[in-house]
Write an enzyme that holds these catalytic residues in place. Structure first.
Site, PDB file in Angstrom:
ATOM      1  N   SER A 197       7.474  10.334  -3.425  1.00  7.43           N
ATOM      2  CA  SER A 197       7.061   9.257  -2.525  1.00  7.43           C
ATOM      3  C   SER A 197       6.711   9.821  -1.153  1.00  7.43           C
ATOM      4  O   SER A 197       7.127  10.925  -0.783  1.00  7.43           O
ATOM      5  CB  SER A 197       8.163   8.202  -2.394  1.00  7.43           C
ATOM      6  OG  SER A 197       9.312   8.758  -1.781  1.00  7.43           O
TER       7      SER A 197
ATOM      8  N   LYS B   1      -5.068   2.062   4.761  1.00  5.88           N
ATOM      9  CA  LYS B   1      -4.492   2.140   3.417  1.00  5.88           C
ATOM     10  C   LYS B   1      -5.003   1.001   2.537  1.00  5.88           C
ATOM     11  O   LYS B   1      -5.236   1.181   1.342  1.00  5.88           O
ATOM     12  CB  LYS B   1      -2.960   2.105   3.498  1.00  5.88           C
ATOM     13  CG  LYS B   1      -2.337   3.394   4.012  1.00  5.88           C
ATOM     14  CD  LYS B   1      -0.821   3.306   3.986  1.00  5.88           C
ATOM     15  CE  LYS B   1      -0.175   4.605   4.486  1.00  5.88           C
ATOM     16  NZ  LYS B   1       1.304   4.501   4.490  1.00  5.88           N
TER      17      LYS B   1
ATOM     18  N   TYR C  92      18.533   3.542  10.096  1.00  6.44           N
ATOM     19  CA  TYR C  92      17.748   3.051   8.959  1.00  6.44           C
ATOM     20  C   TYR C  92      18.663   2.449   7.894  1.00  6.44           C
ATOM     21  O   TYR C  92      18.444   1.337   7.418  1.00  6.44           O
ATOM     22  CB  TYR C  92      16.912   4.190   8.365  1.00  6.44           C
ATOM     23  CG  TYR C  92      16.337   3.876   7.011  1.00  6.44           C
ATOM     24  CD1 TYR C  92      15.493   2.783   6.823  1.00  6.44           C
ATOM     25  CD2 TYR C  92      16.637   4.672   5.900  1.00  6.44           C
ATOM     26  CE1 TYR C  92      14.975   2.485   5.571  1.00  6.44           C
ATOM     27  CE2 TYR C  92      16.109   4.383   4.653  1.00  6.44           C
ATOM     28  CZ  TYR C  92      15.282   3.294   4.493  1.00  6.44           C
ATOM     29  OH  TYR C  92      14.765   2.995   3.249  1.00  6.44           O
TER      30      TYR C  92
ATOM     31  N   THR D  79       0.816  -1.221   0.000  1.00  3.20           N
ATOM     32  CA  THR D  79       0.000   0.000   0.000  1.00  3.20           C
ATOM     33  C   THR D  79       0.849   1.271   0.000  1.00  3.20           C
ATOM     34  O   THR D  79       0.307   2.368   0.017  1.00  3.20           O
ATOM     35  CB  THR D  79      -0.939   0.025   1.230  1.00  3.20           C
ATOM     36  OG1 THR D  79      -0.159  -0.124   2.424  1.00  3.20           O
ATOM     37  CG2 THR D  79      -1.960  -1.096   1.155  1.00  3.20           C
ATOM     38  N   GLY D  80       2.180   1.131  -0.020  1.00  2.00           N
ATOM     39  CA  GLY D  80       3.066   2.286  -0.089  1.00  2.00           C
ATOM     40  C   GLY D  80       3.137   2.855  -1.502  1.00  2.00           C
ATOM     41  O   GLY D  80       2.510   2.334  -2.435  1.00  2.00           O
TER      42      GLY D  80
ATOM     43  N   ARG E 176       0.308  -3.909   6.813  1.00  2.24           N
ATOM     44  CA  ARG E 176      -0.313  -3.914   8.136  1.00  2.24           C
ATOM     45  C   ARG E 176      -1.276  -2.754   8.361  1.00  2.24           C
ATOM     46  O   ARG E 176      -1.909  -2.670   9.399  1.00  2.24           O
ATOM     47  CB  ARG E 176       0.768  -3.891   9.217  1.00  2.24           C
ATOM     48  CG  ARG E 176       1.636  -2.638   9.232  1.00  2.24           C
ATOM     49  CD  ARG E 176       2.733  -2.756  10.265  1.00  2.24           C
ATOM     50  NE  ARG E 176       3.560  -1.552  10.328  1.00  2.24           N
ATOM     51  CZ  ARG E 176       4.617  -1.413  11.118  1.00  2.24           C
ATOM     52  NH1 ARG E 176       4.969  -2.412  11.925  1.00  2.24           N
ATOM     53  NH2 ARG E 176       5.320  -0.315  11.118  1.00  2.24           N
TER      54      ARG E 176
ATOM     55  N   ASP F  45       1.862  -8.413   9.123  1.00  2.87           N
ATOM     56  CA  ASP F  45       3.103  -7.723   9.457  1.00  2.87           C
ATOM     57  C   ASP F  45       4.253  -8.679   9.172  1.00  2.87           C
ATOM     58  O   ASP F  45       4.207  -9.850   9.572  1.00  2.87           O
ATOM     59  CB  ASP F  45       3.085  -7.319  10.935  1.00  2.87           C
ATOM     60  CG  ASP F  45       4.169  -6.311  11.290  1.00  2.87           C
ATOM     61  OD1 ASP F  45       5.280  -6.414  10.731  1.00  2.87           O
ATOM     62  OD2 ASP F  45       3.900  -5.440  12.132  1.00  2.87           O
TER      63      ASP F  45
ATOM     64  N   LEU G 196      13.693  -4.437  -1.946  1.00  8.87           N
ATOM     65  CA  LEU G 196      14.036  -3.029  -2.171  1.00  8.87           C
ATOM     66  C   LEU G 196      15.027  -2.551  -1.114  1.00  8.87           C
ATOM     67  O   LEU G 196      14.839  -2.797   0.077  1.00  8.87           O
ATOM     68  CB  LEU G 196      12.790  -2.161  -2.129  1.00  8.87           C
ATOM     69  CG  LEU G 196      12.030  -2.015  -3.447  1.00  8.87           C
ATOM     70  CD1 LEU G 196      11.506  -3.357  -3.932  1.00  8.87           C
ATOM     71  CD2 LEU G 196      10.889  -1.022  -3.309  1.00  8.87           C
TER      72      LEU G 196
ATOM     73  N   LYS H 288      20.827   4.822   1.323  1.00  3.14           N
ATOM     74  CA  LYS H 288      21.312   4.983   2.697  1.00  3.14           C
ATOM     75  C   LYS H 288      21.949   3.716   3.246  1.00  3.14           C
ATOM     76  O   LYS H 288      22.554   3.732   4.323  1.00  3.14           O
ATOM     77  CB  LYS H 288      20.169   5.462   3.597  1.00  3.14           C
ATOM     78  CG  LYS H 288      19.691   6.860   3.215  1.00  3.14           C
ATOM     79  CD  LYS H 288      18.426   7.249   3.933  1.00  3.14           C
ATOM     80  CE  LYS H 288      17.996   8.651   3.521  1.00  3.14           C
ATOM     81  NZ  LYS H 288      17.686   8.770   2.071  1.00  3.14           N
TER      82      LYS H 288
END
Length: 337
Positions: free
Chosen positions: A176, A44, A140, A14-15, A40, A66, A128, A132
């Site tokens: 995004s 969305k 992250y 859902t992103g 989760r 999840d 993905l 970073k």
């Protein structure tokens, strides 16, 4: 790529990228057997289900779950052929403040997915990554580097299983959720665009560019590669000028865990990095396939020792006017200066 009669699951479906992948797959492969959206966030999923009603898209399924929950992940993978892993905690300051939550999702969640894929009939997995993850300075990035390593190393324990794991790594996706362009568009209404550091640069890729790269890896990966696109950079001051030339631009300082320039390939990676034309690929130190055959199949050329790929030393740059056109094309069709 022919997806006829195949079943695909997208974690974090859902992103921004998950939704773009969904649109691309349904448009280009309407004869796909099943497309499972795993995430989760029930709100969305509800919203996305309004865009893709089952009456019009009988292939699509919405699966609440999840990636921290191994049993739920394994249940979702039943009958799945291909997996695109887009689920992650990705906000740098939030990860710095809640480190173990980021570890649980980005590292332990990756391990859950790998183990569940090995126990089911999945044949291809594309995970993905992020710029970073190269020489990370924030939590992250460190968790995504660990995740990349897990997916690459997973190819070593497949045994008889024909499954292939690969990774795609790219920079900021234009427009995004949580990225700088939507943030600046919102702040423009207030007349202020806060700048961290004037010299800051970032890589730039469109959602469709990200989708194309995932589909390329899904079709062409031999197992263990980290694919990196050749994409332009932009200067933070140029994006600010493109969006709000009349706005105040106060310097607020760098945020915790933030870099001035992003890096996708470090000099240490250069010994395993090959130029494929449209993409670079960082190959695993150990692999189950023949390197000479790989080089021949893709006309791959190894980069020079010490080669590195970062947003501050890029040869390709977005201009202010070019950024404005890209914003209209990819982010906000009503955008005007």
């Amino acid at each position: 790529m022919n997806l006829k009669d195949k079943s695909i699951l997208i974690t974090g479906g859902t992103g921004s990228l998950g939704k773009a992948l969904t649109s691309h797959i349904l448009k280009n492969s309407p004869d796909i057997k099943r497309l499972v959206i795993f995430s989760r966030d029930e709100q969305k999923q509800f919203d996305m289900a309004q865009e893709y009603p089952v009456s019009e898209y009988p292939q699509i399924r919405f699966f609440i779950g999840d990636i921290r929950d191994y049993d739920r992940v394994k249940r979702a993978l039943k009958g799945i052929d291909y997996v695109i892993h887009a689920a992650a905690m990705k906000h740098v300051p939030i990860a710095e403040y809640n480190p173990m939550e980021c570890v649980k999702t980005n590292i332990l969640g990756a391990e859950n997915l790998i183990n569940a894929c090995l126990e089911t009939e999945v044949t291809r997995v594309v995970a993905l990554s992020t710029d970073k993850a190269a020489a990370p300075v924030n939590l992250y990035g460190a968790t995504k580097l660990a995740s990349d390593k897990l997916f690459v190393a997973a190819n070593n324990i497949t045994g008889w299983n024909p499954i292939k794991f690969s990774v795609v790594r790219y920079g900021n996706v234009m427009g995004s959720n949580g990225s700088v362009i939507p943030f600046f568009l919102k702040k423009r209404k207030e007349g202020v665009l806060p700048i961290t550091v004037e010299s800051m640069t970032r890589f730039n890729i469109s959602l469709q560019g990200g989708v194309d790269m995932v589909m390329h890896a899904l079709e062409h990966a031999w197992g263990g590669e980290i694919f990196v696109p050749k994409i332009p950079s932009y200067k933070i001051m140029d994006i600010a000028e493109a969006i709000g030339p009349e706005c105040d631009k106060p310097i607020i300082g760098i945020r915790p865990g933030e870099k001035i320039h992003e890096e996708m390939i470090t000099s240490s990676d250069s010994f395993y990095t090959y130029d494929l034309g449209k993409y670079y690929t960082i190959l695993p130190a150990t692999h189950k396939w023949n390197l000479e055959e790989f080089i021949s199949s893709f006309d791959a050329k190894r980069v020079e020792d010490g080669f590195k790929y970062n947003s501050g030393e890029n040869d390709d740059w977005e201009t202010v006017e070019g950024l404005r056109k890209l914003i209209v094309e990819h982010v906000d069709s009503d955008f005007k200066v």
